[in-house]
Scaffold this motif. Structure first.
Motif, PDB file in Angstrom:
ATOM      1  N   GLN A  64      -6.751   0.158   3.451  1.00 27.02           N
ATOM      2  CA  GLN A  64      -6.772  -1.074   4.226  1.00 27.02           C
ATOM      3  C   GLN A  64      -8.172  -1.414   4.725  1.00 27.02           C
ATOM      4  N   ASP A  66       0.832  -1.205   0.000  1.00 24.00           N
ATOM      5  CA  ASP A  66       0.000   0.000   0.000  1.00 24.00           C
ATOM      6  C   ASP A  66       0.868   1.258   0.000  1.00 24.00           C
ATOM      7  N   ARG A 110      -3.611   5.369   3.651  1.00 20.67           N
ATOM      8  CA  ARG A 110      -3.302   3.946   3.791  1.00 20.67           C
ATOM      9  C   ARG A 110      -4.392   3.242   4.600  1.00 20.67           C
TER      10      ARG A 110
END
Length: 241
Positions: free
Chosen positions: A237, A91, A233
């Protein structure tokens, strides 16, 4: 990450978006610096580029979200996000590549404005009668401002699949971070007003535009950029939650 950066940057250059953004930025700043009578350097009578550094953040406030709105929103809408996530990429690499491509294009827009500095340098009486330290600090401030705005824009794009929504969220977010704390600080007096104002970008940008390159201002910009990228991020996620 470099492969993502090259892909994103090339896709910008292969679309009219980059050229529209660069053109709008240069035309708008050029009009304010050289043409409009209330702000023109020629009418102002002082050898400085304060007009450029006053107007550029407001132009960036709209143009940088226009660059970043497609980074993740377009991938989600086109259905290529899942394919991209199956690649051997973390990521951090994915976000970093897309973010740096947008930032690089924003910084590219600043390069032609160096002609403004050269012109004012030559027009000064005597030649060179311009505060170069303040100019360098202002350019550094604009670059850091672009870094924060790009991070906010990438975060907004990661939160939605609609580019228009991503653009609007990014514009509002950049506006609040840039001038919202200054407006809130005006309600208070004394120490509270100072500390609230320090939470916003404008106070740190003003210090840099005076040629005062303080480590606290640099730390503020780097920290805010890192927080926004970390939030991006987390948003990516969330697909696993």
């Amino acid at each position: 990450m470099l492969a993502i950066l090259r892909k994103e940057f090339n896709s910008f250059l292969n679309s009219p978006v980059a050229y529209v953004v660069l053109g709008v930025f240069l035309v708008a700043t050029g009009l304010f610096v050289w043409v409009f009578p209330d702000s023109s350097v020629l009418d102002y009578g002082f050898a400085d580029l304060q007009t450029l550094f006053n107007i550029a953040p407001w132009i960036f406030l709209f143009l940088i979200p226009a660059l970043t709105m497609r980074t993740f929103a377009e991938e989600k809408k086109a259905g290529t996000m899942e394919l991209l996530l199956t690649r051997p990429l973390t990521d951090v690499q994915l976000i970093g590549g897309k973010y740096l491509a947008c930032l690089l294009l924003a910084l590219l827009a600043l390069l032609p404005t160096l002609l403004y500095y050269y012109s004012v340098y030559q027009l000064g009486n005597p030649v060179g009668n311009i505060d170069s330290a303040a100019t360098v600090g202002s350019y550094l401030g604009l670059a850091l401002l672009a870094a924060v705005f790009a991070a906010i824009g990438v975060l907004a794009s990661a939160l939605t699949r609609d580019q228009i929504v991503a653009f609007l969220v990014a514009v509002v977010g950049c506006f609040l971070v840039y001038t919202g704390f200054d407006s809130l600080a005006s309600v208070f007096d004394g120490a509270p007003a100072y500390y609230i104002g320090q939470l916003g970008i404008a106070a740190h940008y003003r210090d840099l535009s005076k040629g005062l390159i303080d480590s606290r201002d640099l730390l503020y910009f780097f920290t805010l950029t890192a927080i926004m990228l970390l939030a991006t991020r987390v948003a990516l996620q969330s697909r696993n939650w």
